[in-house]
Scaffold this active site. Structure first.
Site, PDB file in Angstrom:
ATOM      1  N   ASP A 115       0.836  -1.201   0.000  1.00 20.15           N
ATOM      2  CA  ASP A 115       0.000   0.000   0.000  1.00 20.15           C
ATOM      3  C   ASP A 115       0.871   1.253   0.000  1.00 20.15           C
ATOM      4  OD1 ASP A 115       0.798  -0.736   2.660  1.00 20.15           O
ATOM      5  OD2 ASP A 115      -0.650   0.695   3.468  1.00 20.15           O
TER       6      ASP A 115
ATOM      7  N   GLU B 128       0.145  -1.209   5.910  1.00 18.80           N
ATOM      8  CA  GLU B 128       1.200  -0.688   6.772  1.00 18.80           C
ATOM      9  C   GLU B 128       1.092   0.815   6.960  1.00 18.80           C
ATOM     10  OE1 GLU B 128       5.020   1.024   7.999  1.00 18.80           O
ATOM     11  OE2 GLU B 128       3.957   1.380   6.118  1.00 18.80           O
TER      12      GLU B 128
END
Length: 384
Positions: free
Chosen positions: A88, A145
């Site tokens: 991400d 994350e």
């Protein structure tokens, strides 16, 4: 006599790496868009499979993309190396076509997530393939994350418990430095509840939540201690309804940075014990530690000393530092696992529209990573 290592920077096919990296960066994958993160996971899974790695995929929840695992060697080895990455990014879709297009200017390569951390994630797969049968390692790709690893944390901790060392592919810091420690973090929301009243006709009946929050903000900001590395930031304030109403509610969102376990205990206890001066005001405090502090324990320092001569043989120094930001390495270090972070390429300006990596740093750091995997497999570091 300088030790030789089987993989050299000149063995890296840099044009092929950059071609694959461009495909990864072209798949914009903001955390809040699980379909976009899963499209990125599709690409990573296909590349891992093409490299001969085994791949498994695990759904998380409706709001988050999937966990992806690539490995070389048998499952359930208690002595494997765990490599942590994430797919991400913080950049919303449209950055690629707008303020942060893929482009190279001299040694700098720009693009959303190119530095933090699609390049590091790709390096993990390439290093595993280069090491081949000379290592047993697992790469764990986290889908969230950048927003705290809420969906991925249990997977990180479960994988860490089967490992003897952890390598984190976050980008290098401050000119190529490695990360051997990170401040921990806590996230709090404090709702200040007062009593509404008309500010013109019945102000005496009201109890201003905003006034109480203003006093509270000064208390919170006074907890900052730069010398110790403690940071307390009231980042968002929301309160009130109309200009002529005594506000009944004010909400504070607070970011806390913590250098070590002692500071973590002190500051979180102080925040959670806050009480209003006015008995007619009420605080509702929620939140807590999101990432524990990551300190350079002996196992991490032993891992650093194993990696240092390899980096020097690849042509660059391995200089340790403590970073102010957090990573998934905070979780593994808190479990007592030797954790070396910042193994991705050098660059700068993560999370901005100037995010870029330095192309000449890729091959030496990728070769170092592959050689480190081989070295840890063949000659385990003392203390690990």
């Amino acid at each position: 006599m300088t030790e030789t290592y089987p993989i050299r920077p000149e063995d890296i096919d840099l044009p092929a790496f950059l071609e694959e990296l461009r495909a990864w960066v072209s798949l914009e994958s903001p955390t809040a868009d699980p379909a976009a993160v899963n499209a990125m996971a599709d690409r990573a899974a296909a590349h891992a499979t093409a490299l001969g790695l085994s791949v498994t995929r695990h759904p998380t929840d409706d709001a988050t993309g999937d966990l992806l695992i690539a490995r070389h060697g048998p499952e359930d080895r208690a002595d494997e190396i765990l490599i942590l990455t994430h797919l991400d990014t913080v950049h919303a879709k449209g950055a690629l076509a707008g303020p942060l297009p893929w482009r190279q200017e001299g040694d700098k390569l720009f693009g959303p997530g190119v530095y933090d951390m699609k390049s590091g994630a790709l390096m993990a797969l390439e290093a595993l393939a280069l090491a081949g049968d000379r290592t047993v390692a697992t790469v764990l790709f986290i889908p969230d994350e950048e927003t705290g690893t809420y969906a991925g944390r249990l997977a990180v901790e479960a994988a860490a418990r089967k490992a003897r060392a952890v390598l984190v592919m976050e980008p290098a810091r401050d000119g190529g430095k490695i990360v051997t420690g990170r401040r921990g973090s806590a996230i709090y929301r404090i709702e200040v509840h007062g009593r509404a009243a008309h500010s013109g006709t019945r102000p005496q009946d009201g109890r201003s939540a905003i006034r109480a929050a203003a006093r509270l903000i000064l208390t919170l900001e006074a907890m900052n201690d730069p010398a110790r590395g403690i940071g307390v930031n009231v980042g968002v304030i929301q309160g009130g309804t109309t200009r002529n109403t005594i506000p009944a509610l004010c909400v504070l969102d607070i970011d806390v940075r913590l250098p070590d376990r002692q500071a973590q205990e002190e500051v979180t206890a102080a925040i959670e014990a806050l009480t209003p001066v006015d008995p007619d005001i009420r605080f509702e405090i929620t939140g807590g530690v999101s990432r524990p502090a990551f300190s350079a324990e002996p196992g991490t320092l032993a891992l650093l000393e194993t990696a240092r001569p390899i980096a020097e043989a690849m042509g660059y120094p391995l200089v340790p530092m403590t970073s102010g930001g957090g990573s998934d390495g905070n979780f593994t270090a808190a479990l007592g696992l030797p954790t070396l972070d910042g193994l991705g390429p050098d660059g700068a300006d993560a999370h901005t529209f100037n995010e870029h990596l330095l192309v000449p740093s890729i091959a030496p750091r990728l070769a170092m990573l592959a050689n480190l995997l081989i070295t840890l497999h063949e000659k385990p570091a003392r203390g690990l």
